[in-house]
Design a protein around this motif. Structure first.
Motif, PDB file in Angstrom:
ATOM      1  N   LEU A 112      20.608  11.155  40.785  1.00  0.00           N
ATOM      2  CA  LEU A 112      21.546  10.034  40.933  1.00  0.00           C
ATOM      3  C   LEU A 112      20.847   8.691  40.758  1.00  0.00           C
ATOM      4  O   LEU A 112      21.288   7.835  39.985  1.00  0.00           O
ATOM      5  CB  LEU A 112      22.210  10.094  42.312  1.00  0.00           C
ATOM      6  CG  LEU A 112      23.087   8.899  42.635  1.00  0.00           C
ATOM      7  CD1 LEU A 112      24.208   8.827  41.603  1.00  0.00           C
ATOM      8  CD2 LEU A 112      23.681   9.024  44.013  1.00  0.00           C
ATOM      9  N   MET A 113      19.712   8.518  41.457  1.00  0.00           N
ATOM     10  CA  MET A 113      18.983   7.259  41.363  1.00  0.00           C
ATOM     11  C   MET A 113      18.551   7.013  39.917  1.00  0.00           C
ATOM     12  O   MET A 113      18.604   5.915  39.418  1.00  0.00           O
ATOM     13  CB  MET A 113      17.742   7.282  42.265  1.00  0.00           C
ATOM     14  CG  MET A 113      17.986   6.696  43.636  1.00  0.00           C
ATOM     15  SD  MET A 113      19.043   5.218  43.557  1.00  0.00           S
ATOM     16  CE  MET A 113      18.610   4.416  45.064  1.00  0.00           C
ATOM     17  N   LYS A 114      18.118   8.111  39.245  1.00  0.00           N
ATOM     18  CA  LYS A 114      17.671   7.994  37.872  1.00  0.00           C
ATOM     19  C   LYS A 114      18.825   7.509  36.994  1.00  0.00           C
ATOM     20  O   LYS A 114      18.681   6.584  36.196  1.00  0.00           O
ATOM     21  CB  LYS A 114      17.168   9.348  37.392  1.00  0.00           C
ATOM     22  CG  LYS A 114      16.381   9.289  36.095  1.00  0.00           C
ATOM     23  CD  LYS A 114      15.611  10.581  35.883  1.00  0.00           C
ATOM     24  CE  LYS A 114      15.298  10.769  34.411  1.00  0.00           C
ATOM     25  NZ  LYS A 114      16.437  11.291  33.640  1.00  0.00           N
ATOM     26  N   THR A 126      10.163   2.824  39.882  1.00  0.00           N
ATOM     27  CA  THR A 126       8.850   2.863  40.533  1.00  0.00           C
ATOM     28  C   THR A 126       8.963   2.356  41.964  1.00  0.00           C
ATOM     29  O   THR A 126       8.369   2.914  42.889  1.00  0.00           O
ATOM     30  CB  THR A 126       7.854   1.966  39.760  1.00  0.00           C
ATOM     31  OG1 THR A 126       8.062   2.164  38.369  1.00  0.00           O
ATOM     32  CG2 THR A 126       6.422   2.281  40.132  1.00  0.00           C
ATOM     33  N   TYR A 127       9.741   1.293  42.126  1.00  0.00           N
ATOM     34  CA  TYR A 127       9.934   0.686  43.456  1.00  0.00           C
ATOM     35  C   TYR A 127      10.539   1.716  44.412  1.00  0.00           C
ATOM     36  O   TYR A 127      10.096   1.894  45.537  1.00  0.00           O
ATOM     37  CB  TYR A 127      10.863  -0.526  43.323  1.00  0.00           C
ATOM     38  CG  TYR A 127      10.924  -1.417  44.542  1.00  0.00           C
ATOM     39  CD1 TYR A 127      10.185  -2.595  44.590  1.00  0.00           C
ATOM     40  CD2 TYR A 127      11.722  -1.098  45.637  1.00  0.00           C
ATOM     41  CE1 TYR A 127      10.241  -3.433  45.696  1.00  0.00           C
ATOM     42  CE2 TYR A 127      11.789  -1.920  46.749  1.00  0.00           C
ATOM     43  CZ  TYR A 127      11.046  -3.090  46.769  1.00  0.00           C
ATOM     44  OH  TYR A 127      11.101  -3.915  47.865  1.00  0.00           O
ATOM     45  N   ASN A 175      14.582  -4.304  36.410  1.00  0.00           N
ATOM     46  CA  ASN A 175      15.225  -3.050  36.081  1.00  0.00           C
ATOM     47  C   ASN A 175      14.271  -2.069  35.453  1.00  0.00           C
ATOM     48  O   ASN A 175      14.496  -0.878  35.486  1.00  0.00           O
ATOM     49  CB  ASN A 175      16.426  -3.294  35.186  1.00  0.00           C
ATOM     50  CG  ASN A 175      17.557  -3.741  36.068  1.00  0.00           C
ATOM     51  OD1 ASN A 175      17.688  -4.922  36.319  1.00  0.00           O
ATOM     52  ND2 ASN A 175      18.281  -2.798  36.616  1.00  0.00           N
ATOM     53  N   ILE A 176      13.188  -2.611  34.886  1.00  0.00           N
ATOM     54  CA  ILE A 176      12.170  -1.714  34.362  1.00  0.00           C
ATOM     55  C   ILE A 176      11.413  -1.133  35.560  1.00  0.00           C
ATOM     56  O   ILE A 176      10.995   0.017  35.550  1.00  0.00           O
ATOM     57  CB  ILE A 176      11.230  -2.495  33.418  1.00  0.00           C
ATOM     58  CG1 ILE A 176      12.042  -2.991  32.212  1.00  0.00           C
ATOM     59  CG2 ILE A 176      10.056  -1.634  32.973  1.00  0.00           C
ATOM     60  CD1 ILE A 176      11.331  -3.999  31.352  1.00  0.00           C
ATOM     61  N   THR A 202      21.636   0.513  35.168  1.00  0.00           N
ATOM     62  CA  THR A 202      21.299  -0.901  35.334  1.00  0.00           C
ATOM     63  C   THR A 202      20.423  -1.372  34.188  1.00  0.00           C
ATOM     64  O   THR A 202      20.564  -2.494  33.725  1.00  0.00           O
ATOM     65  CB  THR A 202      20.560  -1.162  36.667  1.00  0.00           C
ATOM     66  OG1 THR A 202      19.948   0.053  37.076  1.00  0.00           O
ATOM     67  CG2 THR A 202      21.519  -1.627  37.739  1.00  0.00           C
ATOM     68  N   PHE A 203      19.533  -0.502  33.706  1.00  0.00           N
ATOM     69  CA  PHE A 203      18.656  -0.923  32.618  1.00  0.00           C
ATOM     70  C   PHE A 203      19.485  -1.315  31.389  1.00  0.00           C
ATOM     71  O   PHE A 203      19.279  -2.376  30.801  1.00  0.00           O
ATOM     72  CB  PHE A 203      17.678   0.194  32.249  1.00  0.00           C
ATOM     73  CG  PHE A 203      16.789  -0.170  31.093  1.00  0.00           C
ATOM     74  CD1 PHE A 203      15.779  -1.117  31.266  1.00  0.00           C
ATOM     75  CD2 PHE A 203      16.982   0.381  29.843  1.00  0.00           C
ATOM     76  CE1 PHE A 203      14.970  -1.485  30.204  1.00  0.00           C
ATOM     77  CE2 PHE A 203      16.173   0.013  28.774  1.00  0.00           C
ATOM     78  CZ  PHE A 203      15.162  -0.916  28.957  1.00  0.00           C
ATOM     79  N   TYR A 204      20.450  -0.452  31.030  1.00  0.00           N
ATOM     80  CA  TYR A 204      21.298  -0.776  29.878  1.00  0.00           C
ATOM     81  C   TYR A 204      22.099  -2.050  30.135  1.00  0.00           C
ATOM     82  O   TYR A 204      22.218  -2.904  29.269  1.00  0.00           O
ATOM     83  CB  TYR A 204      22.263   0.381  29.580  1.00  0.00           C
ATOM     84  CG  TYR A 204      21.569   1.586  29.016  1.00  0.00           C
ATOM     85  CD1 TYR A 204      20.609   1.451  28.017  1.00  0.00           C
ATOM     86  CD2 TYR A 204      21.862   2.868  29.481  1.00  0.00           C
ATOM     87  CE1 TYR A 204      19.957   2.567  27.495  1.00  0.00           C
ATOM     88  CE2 TYR A 204      21.212   3.983  28.961  1.00  0.00           C
ATOM     89  CZ  TYR A 204      20.261   3.831  27.972  1.00  0.00           C
ATOM     90  OH  TYR A 204      19.624   4.914  27.459  1.00  0.00           O
TER      91      TYR A 204
END
Length: 408
Positions: A2-4, A274-275, A269-270, A10-12
């Motif tokens: 889900l997070m992925k 990692t965060y 968003n990148i 969000t990245f898009y």
């Protein structure tokens, strides 16, 4: 996953925003250089109005719909979409009379009302379709629609320049709305490619599902609406207190200093996946926050260093009020750092705390604008934005610091 999926989403969304905003930026440069300052002033007011409505009317409902589609809950995708668009239609019907009743406060001519409504309808539909396509995992389609509705009309304006044609504000709005129509048509085509079943059918409506969605997205709505108000509301106060050409100067300053915020949102968003990972492994993210602080300062300084050249190129009148420009840069830097701090609440799923923080900042912004704009004009509005940005950082920091994990 889900997070992925969410981070991909969000990245898009951010990538699209970057393309949009760089085009908007080139548009501002073109309007500032070749059109009258009054024209840019009106455009700035319309942009702010559209910015707020586009946040408010669709209600951030797409975040609920996206999760429902990605998590493959009991409702089939075509029914989810039927309910999603029914809800958007309902919100449109509820908001139209409110929009008409409050239109007088936006310092815009009533003759533009239908043109702006035309833009709004298709701007909102195009945005919703592009968001739905992210959930349907068709990212290319998302890009295509976003570029059509946000840039097709800007290209026409640029081509017009080479033909020595300057458009009236009405023509610009018609071009903008028409790009929306093309985007919506394309969007529906892509959605049908992914969802072969019938979508628009009254038997699919589920009031319970919509009700759940409203409860789920309400804090997100308050958050994003407050964020939009925070950025744009100053312009309407200015509209009642200073001339259109001064608003146009403010609009150009705003768009250029917003580059700080845009860059930060892209980097965010990148880094978000990692965060989130660091957080779940109990690793500290402080170095990331310090690095972002340095990057924010660095971008703000580059803009400060280049601003005179940019302004001389666009219109030397922009050199008359550099204090306001510097204050807006500070404001954008504060808002950017707030976006970095917001991750602390985001990874702990404290969406209500995020909502409260932005809401507090919006209240500060409304009070500040009503006190300082009549007295100090554009500089007062820029200072208010800076103060509310500081409040935002502070409240996010405090909400995080004093959040005691509940013992389950």
């Amino acid at each position: 996953g889900l997070m992925k999926n969410l981070s991909k989403l969000t990245f898009y969304t951010i990538l699209i925003r970057v393309i949009n905003l760089s085009l908007r930026l080139s548009l501002i440069v073109i309007l500032g250089k070749f059109y009258s300052l009054e024209f840019v002033g009106i455009y700035g007011l319309i942009l702010a109005l559209v910015g707020i409505c586009v946040q408010m009317i669709p209600f951030e409902f797409y975040s609920y719909t996206t999760l429902e589609i990605l998590e493959k809950n009991e409702m089939s995708t075509n029914k989810v979409l039927a309910n999603h668009f029914f809800f958007i239609f309902l919100m449109g019907c509820i908001c139209s009379p409110i929009f008409y009743a409050t239109y007088g406060y936006f310092s815009l001519d009533y003759s533009l009302f239908f043109y702006i409504s035309f833009v709004l309808v298709f701007e909102i539909l195009a945005r919703e379709l592009s968001r739905v396509l992210v959930a349907l995992e068709h990212p290319i389609a998302t890009y295509i629609i976003a570029s059509i509705h946000s840039s097709l009309w800007i290209f026409v304006i640029i081509i017009g320049l080479f033909q020595d044609k300057l458009f009236s504000i009405e023509e610009v709005l018609v071009l903008w709305g028409s790009s929306g129509i093309i985007a919506v048509t394309t969007g529906l085509y892509f959605v049908k490619q992914k969802v072969s079943d019938k979508i628009f059918h009254f038997n699919f409506l589920s009031i319970d599902w919509i009700k759940n969605g409203i409860f789920f997205t309400f804090p997100l709505l308050i958050g994003s609406l407050s964020h939009a108000m925070n950025q744009y509301v100053g312009r309407f106060f200015l509209g009642n207190n200073i001339s259109l050409s001064d608003i146009s100067v403010f609009t150009i300053y705003f768009q250029i200093s917003a580059l700080v915020l845009i860059t930060v949102e892209v980097l965010q968003n990148i880094y978000i996946p990692t965060y989130v990972r660091n957080n779940s492994m109990k690793k500290s993210n402080n170095n990331y926050e310090y690095a972002m602080l340095i990057i924010i300062a660095f971008i703000a300084l580059i803009i400060t260093f280049l601003q005179e050249r940019i302004f001389i190129f666009i219109n030397p009148e922009l050199l008359n009020d550099l204090d306001t420009m510097h204050m807006l840069l500070l404001a954008m830097s504060a808002l950017s750092f707030a976006a970095v701090l917001r991750n602390r609440l985001y990874v702990k799923r404290l969406k209500y705390k995020i909502m409260y923080s932005y809401f507090i900042a919006m209240i500060v912004s409304l009070i500040g604008n009503s006190v300082f704009v009549p007295r100090y004009g554009a500089y007062g509005s820029a200072s208010t934005m800076f103060i509310s940005g500081l409040f935002l950082c502070l409240s996010i920091y405090l909400f995080d610091k004093f959040n005691r994990p509940k013992i389950v």
